[in-house]
Write a protein that holds these residues in place. Structure first.
Motif, PDB file in Angstrom:
ATOM      1  N   GLU A   2       0.838  -1.205   0.000  1.00  0.00           N
ATOM      2  CA  GLU A   2       0.000   0.000   0.000  1.00  0.00           C
ATOM      3  C   GLU A   2       0.870   1.252   0.000  1.00  0.00           C
ATOM      4  OE1 GLU A   2      -3.277   0.462   0.017  1.00  0.00           O
ATOM      5  OE2 GLU A   2      -4.085  -1.554   0.313  1.00  0.00           O
ATOM      6  N   ALA A  44       2.530   1.736  -3.387  1.00  0.00           N
ATOM      7  CA  ALA A  44       1.585   2.170  -4.417  1.00  0.00           C
ATOM      8  C   ALA A  44       1.268   3.664  -4.268  1.00  0.00           C
ATOM      9  CB  ALA A  44       0.302   1.341  -4.324  1.00  0.00           C
ATOM     10  N   LEU A  45       1.087   4.127  -3.053  1.00  0.00           N
ATOM     11  CA  LEU A  45       0.784   5.545  -2.823  1.00  0.00           C
ATOM     12  C   LEU A  45       1.969   6.426  -3.230  1.00  0.00           C
ATOM     13  CD1 LEU A  45      -1.048   5.225   0.606  1.00  0.00           C
ATOM     14  CD2 LEU A  45      -2.066   6.034  -1.535  1.00  0.00           C
ATOM     15  N   ARG A  46       3.180   5.962  -2.912  1.00  0.00           N
ATOM     16  CA  ARG A  46       4.376   6.724  -3.304  1.00  0.00           C
ATOM     17  C   ARG A  46       4.486   6.829  -4.818  1.00  0.00           C
ATOM     18  NH1 ARG A  46       8.956   4.957  -5.157  1.00  0.00           N
ATOM     19  NH2 ARG A  46       8.719   2.812  -4.392  1.00  0.00           N
ATOM     20  N   ARG A  47       4.263   5.709  -5.494  1.00  0.00           N
ATOM     21  CA  ARG A  47       4.386   5.706  -6.949  1.00  0.00           C
ATOM     22  C   ARG A  47       3.298   6.555  -7.603  1.00  0.00           C
ATOM     23  NH1 ARG A  47       5.847  -0.730  -7.987  1.00  0.00           N
ATOM     24  NH2 ARG A  47       8.064  -0.564  -7.427  1.00  0.00           N
ATOM     25  N   GLU A  48       2.093   6.529  -7.023  1.00  0.00           N
ATOM     26  CA  GLU A  48       1.009   7.355  -7.561  1.00  0.00           C
ATOM     27  C   GLU A  48       1.365   8.834  -7.477  1.00  0.00           C
ATOM     28  OE1 GLU A  48      -2.498   6.334  -5.424  1.00  0.00           O
ATOM     29  OE2 GLU A  48      -2.614   4.297  -6.255  1.00  0.00           O
ATOM     30  N   ALA A  49       2.168   9.178  -6.466  1.00  0.00           N
ATOM     31  CA  ALA A  49       2.603  10.564  -6.306  1.00  0.00           C
ATOM     32  C   ALA A  49       3.802  10.897  -7.197  1.00  0.00           C
ATOM     33  CB  ALA A  49       2.962  10.829  -4.844  1.00  0.00           C
ATOM     34  N   GLY A  50       4.348   9.898  -7.880  1.00  0.00           N
ATOM     35  CA  GLY A  50       5.464  10.111  -8.789  1.00  0.00           C
ATOM     36  C   GLY A  50       6.782  10.399  -8.094  1.00  0.00           C
ATOM     37  N   GLU A  87      -7.482   8.352   4.389  1.00  0.00           N
ATOM     38  CA  GLU A  87      -6.372   7.516   3.930  1.00  0.00           C
ATOM     39  C   GLU A  87      -5.348   7.315   5.038  1.00  0.00           C
ATOM     40  OE1 GLU A  87      -5.363   9.979   0.553  1.00  0.00           O
ATOM     41  OE2 GLU A  87      -5.841   8.317  -0.813  1.00  0.00           O
ATOM     42  N   LYS A  95      -1.713  -4.709  -4.703  1.00  0.00           N
ATOM     43  CA  LYS A  95      -0.662  -3.708  -4.569  1.00  0.00           C
ATOM     44  C   LYS A  95       0.650  -4.268  -4.037  1.00  0.00           C
ATOM     45  CE  LYS A  95      -4.021   0.003  -3.911  1.00  0.00           C
ATOM     46  NZ  LYS A  95      -4.563   1.040  -2.993  1.00  0.00           N
TER      47      LYS A  95
END
Length: 281
Positions: free
Chosen positions: A16, A19-25, A70, A224
């Motif tokens: 999780e 995934a959140l880190r990658r979504e933030a680029g 979140e 994830k």
């Protein structure tokens, strides 16, 4: 193989966070810089090797500007992971019990499960009678059988069942363990194969030696988190999380996909085996 003491929930939490880190680029170093922490700490969090405390989750949420909802969800996941007992790759009865607990938790959150069976029908498809024979003498045999049967819920439940693919060597269908037991077992495999999320694939004897002949295993995949491979032997159980090890098993599955019969052909073969058993009974 890389040894690990990661727990099931810690592993899922790590997925999780990643995934959140990658979504933030953001890279791990960039995010760690925002959090004023060493990037190795974030690496361990994402691998499930270390569980962040509430302060760590707060810093993570602030750095990514996450919502309160979140943030609270991550805090709860971290608490559950911290409360979970450590399960190590191990041998012996105690070690097998610990890893089974971890495996069950993995199965419950997996989105896709693929098993390769070389000698026995996969535990997720076993009837109670077949399971008793497979488990053998045990003072807690009925508890173990009930646990094994209960695990099937992950592929038969109404809400979000896991996608399940079962590869079986043809010889698994022809074991001499009693006519009624084997016929009932084969019929159950057929019924499960009719489910929209289940695919049964038989590897014909005519294929000769295949990657399946090197041993049974299960690949569990998550929405994830990284995939995990489970293998079980007479007195030892192992969960592989190392990426190279997991990828090696994924490559083996790609080979089996080309060799195995289609689900329809597999069902026809199972029906033929049942007919022959009933004819010779």
């Amino acid at each position: 193989m890389t040894g690990t003491k990661s727990e099931a929930r810690a592993h899922v939490l790590g997925g999780e966070l990643r995934a959140l880190r990658r979504e933030a680029g953001l890279s791990q170093r960039a995010l760690a810089g925002r959090m004023d922490r060493a990037h190795t700490v974030l690496v361990r969090w994402e691998r499930g090797q270390r569980i962040p405390d509430s302060t760590g989750i707060e810093a993570f949420a602030r750095a990514l500007s996450l919502t309160v909802v979140e943030r609270d969800r991550l805090v709860q996941l971290a608490r559950e992971a911290a409360d979970e007992p450590v399960n190590e790759v191990s041998a012996g009865a105690a070690g097998q019990t610990d890893v089974l607990g971890t495996l069950i938790k993995f199965e419950q959150v997996a989105t896709e499960i693929t098993t390769v069976s070389t000698a026995l029908v996969s535990g997720l498809m076993q009837t109670a009678a077949y399971a008793r024979l497979a488990i053998g003498d045990s003072p807690e045999i009925e508890t173990k059988v009930a646990t094994r049967i209960g695990r099937r819920d992950v592929i038969t439940r109404d809400r979000d069942p896991a996608r399940y693919t079962a590869y079986l060597l043809e010889t698994v269908l022809q074991q001499r363990i009693g006519h009624d037991v084997m016929c009932d077992q084969l019929r159950l495999i057929q019924r499960l194969g009719d489910l929209p999320n289940v695919s049964v694939r038989i590897i014909p004897e005519a294929c000769g030696l295949t990657p399946a002949h090197t041993g049974s295993f299960a690949l569990l995949e998550f929405a994830k988190a990284d995939s995990v491979v489970h293998m079980e032997h007479l007195s030892s159980v192992v969960l592989l999380r190392d990426r190279d090890d997991v990828e090696a098993h994924r490559t083996a599955l790609a080979s089996l996909d080309e060799l195995a019969l289609s689900p329809g052909e597999s069902n026809d073969l199972i029906a033929d085996v049942i007919d022959k058993m009933e004819t010779t009974a």
